[in-house]
Structures are given as C-alpha cells and as structure tokens.
Design an enzyme around this catalytic site. Structure first.
Site, PDB file in Angstrom:
ATOM      1  N   VAL A 149       0.844  -1.207   0.000  1.00 46.34           N
ATOM      2  CA  VAL A 149       0.000   0.000   0.000  1.00 46.34           C
ATOM      3  C   VAL A 149       0.874   1.250   0.000  1.00 46.34           C
ATOM      4  O   VAL A 149       0.603   2.208  -0.738  1.00 46.34           O
ATOM      5  CB  VAL A 149      -0.968   0.013   1.212  1.00 46.34           C
ATOM      6  CG1 VAL A 149      -1.701   1.341   1.302  1.00 46.34           C
ATOM      7  CG2 VAL A 149      -1.965  -1.125   1.103  1.00 46.34           C
ATOM      8  N   ARG A 209      15.013  -2.641   8.932  1.00 43.78           N
ATOM      9  CA  ARG A 209      15.484  -3.546   7.868  1.00 43.78           C
ATOM     10  C   ARG A 209      15.679  -2.816   6.549  1.00 43.78           C
ATOM     11  O   ARG A 209      16.555  -3.154   5.765  1.00 43.78           O
ATOM     12  CB  ARG A 209      14.436  -4.655   7.588  1.00 43.78           C
ATOM     13  CG  ARG A 209      14.163  -5.623   8.654  1.00 43.78           C
ATOM     14  CD  ARG A 209      13.123  -6.658   8.176  1.00 43.78           C
ATOM     15  NE  ARG A 209      11.752  -6.117   8.088  1.00 43.78           N
ATOM     16  CZ  ARG A 209      10.927  -6.020   9.126  1.00 43.78           C
ATOM     17  NH1 ARG A 209      11.324  -6.389  10.319  1.00 43.78           N
ATOM     18  NH2 ARG A 209       9.708  -5.535   8.990  1.00 43.78           N
ATOM     19  N   CYS A 237     -10.783  -1.200   3.337  1.00 38.46           N
ATOM     20  CA  CYS A 237     -10.954  -1.231   1.873  1.00 38.46           C
ATOM     21  C   CYS A 237     -12.363  -1.650   1.444  1.00 38.46           C
ATOM     22  O   CYS A 237     -12.975  -1.032   0.569  1.00 38.46           O
ATOM     23  CB  CYS A 237      -9.908  -2.153   1.260  1.00 38.46           C
ATOM     24  SG  CYS A 237      -9.663  -3.681   2.189  1.00 38.46           S
ATOM     25  N   ARG A 249     -11.742 -14.376   1.364  1.00 43.23           N
ATOM     26  CA  ARG A 249     -10.521 -14.191   0.570  1.00 43.23           C
ATOM     27  C   ARG A 249     -10.575 -15.110  -0.656  1.00 43.23           C
ATOM     28  O   ARG A 249     -10.886 -16.304  -0.529  1.00 43.23           O
ATOM     29  CB  ARG A 249      -9.306 -14.550   1.419  1.00 43.23           C
ATOM     30  CG  ARG A 249      -7.980 -14.227   0.770  1.00 43.23           C
ATOM     31  CD  ARG A 249      -7.650 -12.764   0.752  1.00 43.23           C
ATOM     32  NE  ARG A 249      -7.500 -12.219   2.101  1.00 43.23           N
ATOM     33  CZ  ARG A 249      -7.490 -10.918   2.365  1.00 43.23           C
ATOM     34  NH1 ARG A 249      -7.630 -10.015   1.405  1.00 43.23           N
ATOM     35  NH2 ARG A 249      -7.354 -10.498   3.616  1.00 43.23           N
ATOM     36  N   HIS A 283     -11.027  -6.029  -4.985  1.00 45.81           N
ATOM     37  CA  HIS A 283     -12.081  -6.684  -4.201  1.00 45.81           C
ATOM     38  C   HIS A 283     -13.418  -6.568  -4.942  1.00 45.81           C
ATOM     39  O   HIS A 283     -13.717  -5.529  -5.545  1.00 45.81           O
ATOM     40  CB  HIS A 283     -12.272  -5.981  -2.854  1.00 45.81           C
ATOM     41  CG  HIS A 283     -11.138  -6.127  -1.885  1.00 45.81           C
ATOM     42  ND1 HIS A 283     -10.036  -6.913  -2.101  1.00 45.81           N
ATOM     43  CD2 HIS A 283     -10.974  -5.577  -0.649  1.00 45.81           C
ATOM     44  CE1 HIS A 283      -9.230  -6.840  -1.048  1.00 45.81           C
ATOM     45  NE2 HIS A 283      -9.770  -6.029  -0.161  1.00 45.81           N
TER      46      HIS A 283
HETATM   47  P1  A2P Z   1       9.814  -3.192   5.795  1.00 48.19           P
HETATM   48  O1  A2P Z   1       9.761  -3.384   4.323  1.00 48.19           O
HETATM   49  O2  A2P Z   1      11.059  -2.536   6.247  1.00 48.19           O
HETATM   50  O3  A2P Z   1       9.462  -4.429   6.581  1.00 48.19           O
HETATM   51  P2  A2P Z   1       3.256  -5.006   3.515  1.00 48.19           P
HETATM   52  O4  A2P Z   1       1.969  -4.914   4.268  1.00 48.19           O
HETATM   53  O5  A2P Z   1       3.103  -4.865   2.041  1.00 48.19           O
HETATM   54  O6  A2P Z   1       4.045  -6.214   3.886  1.00 48.19           O
HETATM   55  O7  A2P Z   1       4.125  -3.713   3.992  1.00 48.19           O
HETATM   56  C1  A2P Z   1       4.327  -3.372   5.337  1.00 48.19           C
HETATM   57  C2  A2P Z   1       5.110  -2.062   5.405  1.00 48.19           C
HETATM   58  O8  A2P Z   1       5.210  -1.681   6.782  1.00 48.19           O
HETATM   59  C3  A2P Z   1       6.551  -2.178   4.906  1.00 48.19           C
HETATM   60  O9  A2P Z   1       6.940  -0.961   4.323  1.00 48.19           O
HETATM   61  C4  A2P Z   1       7.315  -2.436   6.201  1.00 48.19           C
HETATM   62  O10 A2P Z   1       8.679  -2.081   6.141  1.00 48.19           O
HETATM   63  C5  A2P Z   1       6.588  -1.501   7.116  1.00 48.19           C
HETATM   64  N1  A2P Z   1       6.826  -1.846   8.513  1.00 48.19           N
HETATM   65  C6  A2P Z   1       6.624  -3.029   9.127  1.00 48.19           C
HETATM   66  N2  A2P Z   1       6.978  -2.975  10.431  1.00 48.19           N
HETATM   67  C7  A2P Z   1       7.406  -1.698  10.646  1.00 48.19           C
HETATM   68  C8  A2P Z   1       7.908  -0.988  11.779  1.00 48.19           C
HETATM   69  N3  A2P Z   1       8.018  -1.575  12.964  1.00 48.19           N
HETATM   70  N4  A2P Z   1       8.282   0.306  11.606  1.00 48.19           N
HETATM   71  C9  A2P Z   1       8.170   0.912  10.411  1.00 48.19           C
HETATM   72  N5  A2P Z   1       7.695   0.304   9.296  1.00 48.19           N
HETATM   73  C10 A2P Z   1       7.320  -0.986   9.420  1.00 48.19           C
END
Ligand code: A2P
Length: 336
Positions: A16, A41, A130, A236, A243
């Site tokens: 998203v 990460r 959504c 799902r 959707h």
């Molecule tokens: P990252 O790519 O570093 O894990 P999706 O729902 O498509 O998997 O995306 C989740 C989003 O939320 C990603 O950009 C992920 O970053 C981010 N995210 C997950 N955990 C955290 C956190 N603790 N702090 C900041 N961003 C986060």
C-alpha cells in the site's frame, strides 16, 4: 510559487505504501520532499519519486524530519506507536490501519461521503477499511435519497489485501513451491490458490470476523447513522486485481430503478458498468489500476418491499487504500 509539502509515507516499502507514492505522483500532489519510512530492515534503501531518489528512514528519523503530512500503512502496531508521534511533531497523519478508526476523537473519512467533516486542524485522520470504502461510495447517494434500512454484503477479497505476504503465498503455490509458508510466516491458514477462505482477520467472540465487524461499525460511523442493519461475510479469493462485493440493500422508501442508474452514473468516483445483453459488468481484471469504484448487476430484489442488488468492484490498493488516503490529503491542503 504555490506551496509544496513535506510528505512522509510510513510503510513506503510495502504494497500500500508504494501505491501511495505512485498515486501522489500520478495526482501531481505538491510534494516538495518525500520522506519514505519503513522498518530498520529497509533503512537506507532508495525510493524513486518524480525522477528523484529518496532514502528510506526509520520512524524516529521520519518524526525528526517534521513532515507536514504523513500517510501511514505499516500495520496497526506501527500506527499505534508512531502516528501520535508524527502528529505531535506537527504532521497531519492519514492512517490506513484499523488502529484509530473507531476512536471517537478520530475522523473516519471517505471524501465523497463525509469529506465535509474535515477542517484541516486534525492530528490523526483514519482511512477506512478497503471493503467498507468501496461499498459506501455508491451507497451514499442512494442512502440520502431512499434511506437504507439494512445491508447484506458478501465480499470476494483480493490477496493484495494481505500485503506482500498474501501475494507471495499465492505466487509460490502457483509455482509449486511449499504452499503456506513464506519466510516461515503463513499469510493464510490454508492454501489460497484453487481455494476460497471465508475468514479475514481474526474471529471475534460472536464468530463474526473482525473484518466483518469493521464493515458494520465503519458504515455507522461514516454515514453517521447507527440505525442501519449491516450483515457482512468477508471472504478471501485467489485474485490480485481488486475486491468484489455482492451488496443487497433494503431501503425504507420506495425507489425507481431508472433513477438509481441515473444517480449512480452521476456520482463522483463511481463508474456504472451494467449491460447484461453485452456481458458488461464490473470485474477485478478491469478495475485493477483504476481509482474509481465500478458498479453493475444493478437489479431489483423482488423478495422484499424495497430491495436492490449491486455488484461492486474496486482496486483495493487504490480506492480501498492509497487513493482514498491521497484524496483526504488533497482535501486537507485545500483547508490549510
Ligand atoms: P519493511 O519493508 O522494512 O518491513 P506489507 O503490508 O506490504 O508487507 O508492507 C508493510 C510495510 O510496513 C513495509 O513498508 C514495512 O517495512 C513496514 N513496517 C513493518 N513494520 C514496521 C515498523 N516496525 N516500523 C516501520 N515500518 C514498518
């Protein structure tokens, strides 16, 4: 020079979040500087936006950058912890998670429906679920005319609603790689390819899922009408484009079917695709990549006094998430 804004996207590396960045660019939102935020990460990764490169930072660095607007889509826990921090630092936060939606002090907004409640002074604004957004965009003008008594909705939700891990699971299953585990974390309890799973989010005490409750509670809050009966079954399906929803509505007043078509055709954000003779109806294949909500199979439900059936399809990553959030931001900057 017209004003430009410093815009943070929290969850910028996710499904998203990256769509939010795409929509900001497509809508020519006046972004002076983009602050892409993700977890530790991803810190240091490069995001391209409008031909420029921006470095991904951590949430703490994102707060320190003091953005004017922060679009959040990084899961409920990140929103719970970090949305107030961004708001305290002066940002208007538009949060796509379910964390703040039912907080009485937080506005829950679909611009076409209740955008008029925004005053530009908000700290956190919640972006609805959504499935709720795409159902309410076409129902709002009909509710104003005929007053909805009851809605019975069944959803057919894309795997993109589960983020990258939903897509990964289906892709791996289709490639014949181990079926449910992606990096040791299953997106779903069962294989999704060649399957349909009547279970989205966790189960509440009454055996409805939280996703189903979101459709009930968010409809009441957005329409500001707590008298509407809503019964939802959320499902799902192994689809990526958007959707779909079968929506059955019972109105208090009688309606004219021709008028329903005319009203929906004139409703901003709605495209009517309804010509049974030519096999024209909405499908995720055609809604994919579009900002609008597509409505078809519009027909009278003859089993009740004033009933209507609709088939509603939208790209859940766009109108169901990123587009709605950017539209809220567009409204906010008009109020600033
Ligand atoms: P990252 O790519 O570093 O894990 P999706 O729902 O498509 O998997 O995306 C989740 C989003 O939320 C990603 O950009 C992920 O970053 C981010 N995210 C997950 N955990 C955290 C956190 N603790 N702090 C900041 N961003 C986060």
């Amino acid at each position: 020079m017209s004003k430009v804004y410093k815009v943070a996207v929290v969850g910028a590396t996710g499904l998203v979040g990256s769509k939010m960045i795409e929509v900001l660019s497509e809508h020519k939102f006046p972004v002076g500087e983009l602050v892409p935020v993700a977890s530790e990460r991803s810190a240091g990764k490069i995001i391209n936006f409008n031909g420029k490169e921006f470095k991904v930072v951590t949430p703490a660095e994102g707060v320190a950058a003091k953005p004017d607007i922060a679009l959040f889509s990084a899961g409920g826990e990140t929103s719970r912890v970090w949305a107030p921090e961004f708001a305290k630092a002066g940002a208007v936060v538009i949060d796509n998670s379910s964390c703040w939606r039912m907080d009485p002090s937080v506005k829950l907004v679909v611009p076409e429906v209740n955008g008029d409640i925004l005053d530009g002074k908000e700290g956190i604004i919640a972006n609805p679920n959504c499935s709720t957004i795409q159902m309410l965009v076409p129902l709002w003008p009909l509710h104003k005319l005929y007053k909805i008594k009851r809605i019975v909705v069944s959803t057919y939700q894309s795997v993109t609603g589960s983020g990258m891990k939903g897509i990964n699971q289906m892709t791996r299953e289709r490639a014949g790689v181990d079926s449910t585990l992606v990096n040791g974390v299953p997106a779903y309890h069962y294989p999704i390819d060649k399957n349909i799973i009547p279970h989205i989010d966790s189960f509440a005490d009454d055996d409805y899922t939280k996703e189903e409750w979101k459709m009930v509670n968010e409809t009441h809050k957005i329409f500001n009408d707590y008298s509407i009966g809503v019964s939802a079954t959320t499902v799902r399906v192994p689809v990526t484009g958007g959707h779909s929803e079968s929506v059955n509505v019972e109105f208090e007043k009688e309606y004219d079917l021709k008028e329903v078509f005319e009203v929906l055709k004139k409703t901003p954000g709605v495209i009517v695709q309804d010509n049974p003779a030519e096999n024209v109806y909405p499908m995720p294949l055609f809604a994919f990549g579009k900002d609008e909500v597509f409505v078809g199979r519009i027909r009278r439900d003859r089993s009740v006094k004033s009933g209507l059936n609709l088939w509603v399809v939208a790209d859940n990553l766009r109108k169901g998430a990123a587009t709605n959030a950017v539209q809220i931001a567009e409204q906010i900057i008009k109020l600033k």
